[in-house]
Every structure is written in structure tokens, then in C-alpha cells.
Design a protein around this motif. Sequence first.
Motif, PDB file in Angstrom:
ATOM      1  N   PRO A 392      63.120  53.943  48.900  1.00  0.00           N
ATOM      2  CA  PRO A 392      64.215  53.617  47.977  1.00  0.00           C
ATOM      3  C   PRO A 392      64.616  52.165  48.104  1.00  0.00           C
ATOM      4  CG  PRO A 392      65.070  54.765  49.892  1.00  0.00           C
ATOM      5  CD  PRO A 392      63.581  54.781  50.026  1.00  0.00           C
ATOM      6  N   LEU A 393      65.216  51.632  47.066  1.00  0.00           N
ATOM      7  CA  LEU A 393      65.737  50.267  47.136  1.00  0.00           C
ATOM      8  C   LEU A 393      66.882  50.215  48.143  1.00  0.00           C
ATOM      9  CD1 LEU A 393      65.868  49.293  43.358  1.00  0.00           C
ATOM     10  CD2 LEU A 393      64.133  48.648  45.033  1.00  0.00           C
ATOM     11  N   PRO A 394      67.098  49.060  48.790  1.00  0.00           N
ATOM     12  CA  PRO A 394      68.237  48.945  49.713  1.00  0.00           C
ATOM     13  C   PRO A 394      69.544  49.265  48.996  1.00  0.00           C
ATOM     14  CG  PRO A 394      66.733  47.103  49.974  1.00  0.00           C
ATOM     15  CD  PRO A 394      66.261  47.850  48.771  1.00  0.00           C
ATOM     16  N   GLY A 395      70.438  49.959  49.691  1.00  0.00           N
ATOM     17  CA  GLY A 395      71.711  50.356  49.085  1.00  0.00           C
ATOM     18  C   GLY A 395      72.794  49.349  49.368  1.00  0.00           C
ATOM     19  N   ASN A 396      72.607  48.113  48.909  1.00  0.00           N
ATOM     20  CA  ASN A 396      73.638  47.097  49.127  1.00  0.00           C
ATOM     21  C   ASN A 396      73.942  46.355  47.832  1.00  0.00           C
ATOM     22  OD1 ASN A 396      71.698  44.977  48.768  1.00  0.00           O
ATOM     23  ND2 ASN A 396      71.082  45.177  50.897  1.00  0.00           N
ATOM     24  N   GLY A 397      74.742  45.334  47.922  1.00  0.00           N
ATOM     25  CA  GLY A 397      75.214  44.639  46.735  1.00  0.00           C
ATOM     26  C   GLY A 397      74.189  43.758  46.044  1.00  0.00           C
ATOM     27  N   TYR A 398      72.976  43.678  46.603  1.00  0.00           N
ATOM     28  CA  TYR A 398      71.939  42.836  46.002  1.00  0.00           C
ATOM     29  C   TYR A 398      70.962  43.617  45.136  1.00  0.00           C
ATOM     30  CZ  TYR A 398      73.719  39.156  48.985  1.00  0.00           C
ATOM     31  OH  TYR A 398      74.543  38.228  49.595  1.00  0.00           O
TER      32      TYR A 398
END
Length: 399
Positions: A392-398
Motif C-alpha cells: 500500500p502507499l504510505p499513509g501520510n500527508g505526502y
Amino acid sequence: MTVVARVAADRDSVLADIATDAAARERSGTDPHAQVRLLSDTGLTALTLDDASGAGADIVEFFDFLIDLARADPIVAHILRSHFWFVEQVRRLPAGPVRDRWTAEISAGKVFGNATSERTGAAGAKAFATELRPIDGGWLLSGAKFYSTGTAFSDWVTVAATIRGSAGGDQIARVVLPLDREGVTVVDDWDGIGQHRTGTGTTTLTDVFVGLDDVLELTDPAATRPVANDGPFLQLYLQGLIAGILLSVTDDAVALLRSRSRSFDHAPSEIPRDDAVLLQTVGELDAAAHVSRAAVLDAAREIETAFALARQGHVDADLFARASVAAARVKVHVDAVGLRAATDLFDIGGASSASRARNLDRHWRNIRTVTLHNPTSYKAIALGDRLVNDAPLPGNGYF
């Protein structure tokens, strides 16, 4: 007349006004307060806002405008990134007094800045050292924020802060405060090589009173319920800036080549504007700019698909993931294309193109600064890991 129709009628003259002396403002370090106010006074800061006349511009229509604004002046365009993010958040609010309040402020031309990022902790993490401490009748807000882009030009500022829970169950609050609230201090201390008059710097919050009406949103970082993810919009916004800068690069390349009256003795053509080598470079710059614009608008369609449902109260995590992937792909490509194009521009003019009076280096400096908002390599790694390992894509603000 709908918001979109009005924007289509008015925007060319407004953008032409903003483009006037944009390069000179950048070279002299002049703050574009008048240009931001022009957008506000003409209603363009409210172009995505739904109002009594109809729906505001959708994400694709907005990015079409953003690219043209960045072509006119990427400093002004960057200043409003947090503002348009806030407008989109307001569009998702349920009908009622809270939405009505902020709709009225946006319609009146008020500009909204941000105070989210901090020097401490990992970049992009959804955790903040800035805290809200409960008192009778509200909270006291204390902390320090950096990269507060646009805030020095704003009337209001949105602040992300932590409310500590008694059993470790912290909440993240987004509060909206007037810039003249006691305890709020904004210092424009960003000293970057590019985008250096964007009102970016430090926002200090010292025992600022926060009432219930100031709270826009409360979220639980540990919650599993899907929430609307603004990451794709905020990240693609940066690539919209680069696409606009690349159109300006092409404009400058054409003007530069037309202005040349002499060339090297061993050049393919005595007349520079007939030189096939130079014409090829201009053509490649033009292609880079327009393909970048098309890529940004294509990703904007994915974001609009996710946002359109979210505005109706339905959050589809898969649609937001697709939007994040689309925005990440654009970044990986446009960052590389943009930097190369801003360098190739100098091949059009030779040594004279390096003149400070021409200020052609502003394009490379601005693009390079925008690309550094998050590492291009990390975006490429995330895309590759997703394809090869189903990560999965990183779960942060980017993202």
C-alpha cells in the motif's frame, strides 16, 4: 452567472495583470500583496466555492486555472495552496451554520493560510507537538509551526494541533483563527533559493484562546473509518505549479530567440531564429510544458472523481488511493522533465542568457524548490513497491 462562467470571462485580464513585472518582482524580492488582493477582489479566490449561483469549479477546472496562474506568477499561485485546500474542506462540510460561516468569509474575499508542518518529528506524520489544553470555555493553543506558506498574506490561518486524551486517546484538531488573534505571530523567515516571497516561515502560537466555534474538525488518528484524503490535491498542486512554470519557460525561450541578432561564426545558421538546433530546443520545451499540463489535468480527473463523492458524504478509499497514485506518477515524471527544461532554456541564448537582468534562472530555482517539498525518489519507490509487491502507499500527508 455561475462561478465557472464568471472565471472564464474575467481570468485572462486578471492573469495578464499579474504576469506584468512578475519576473522583476521575483528578482527584487517584492511581496505580491497587490496581486493576491487582485485575485481576492475579483472573486477568483472563491472560484471553487459552491454558492447560490451554482457549483464552484471542479478539480479539473481549478487545475486548469492554477496552471495558468503559475504561468503568470508561480509565487502568487503557491501562496494560495492552503487557501484552496481550505475551500475544498468547506465544500465537504454538511449544510448548516459552520459551513455558512466559512462560505461567507471565502465569498467576501478572505484568504486562508496554514500552520501545519513542524520542525520536530518525521515530515508528513499526522502527529503534532502543538497542543490544545482545555480551559473553561475552550482551549489554549501553544506551539510553533514552520513552512507556513501563504500565511503572511492571509486573513485567517488553519492550525493542526493535538488534544491529549487522559488514557492516551489523542485527537487531532484543525482550528481556524484570525491572524490578529492575541498570541498568534507570523514571521516570513523562509530564505529559499526559489519561491522565496510566498509568505513561508514560522508561525508561533502562545496561549492562543480557541473557542468551540474556531474548531473546524476533530479526528482520531487511530480510527479505521475512511476519511477524505487531501494528500493527492495538495501534492498535485505542486506539479500544477511546475506545469505553469514550464509554460513560462517556453514563453521566455520564444522571446529570447526572437531577440537574438547574432550567433556564433560556426552556427548552422547566420540568423538565430532560423537555427535548426535552437528551434529544436524551443520545440522540446514547448512539448515538455504541454505534456506536463496534460498529465496534471489527467490526474486532476482522478482526484475529482474521489472528491465529488466525498462532497456528498461518501468516502471511497479505493478512489482516493487511485488519486494518490495518479498524483505520485505525475510528480515522478514532471519533476525530472521540469528541471531539464529549465536548464535547456539557457541553450537558446548562450552566455547572454545568464544575465541577472534577464532573470531566467528563476525558473530553475522555483522548480527545484517545488520539487523538494517531498522526495521524488521516495515517490518512485512507493509506486514500484506497489506494482511489484502489492504494497500500500504510505499513509501520510505526502500521498
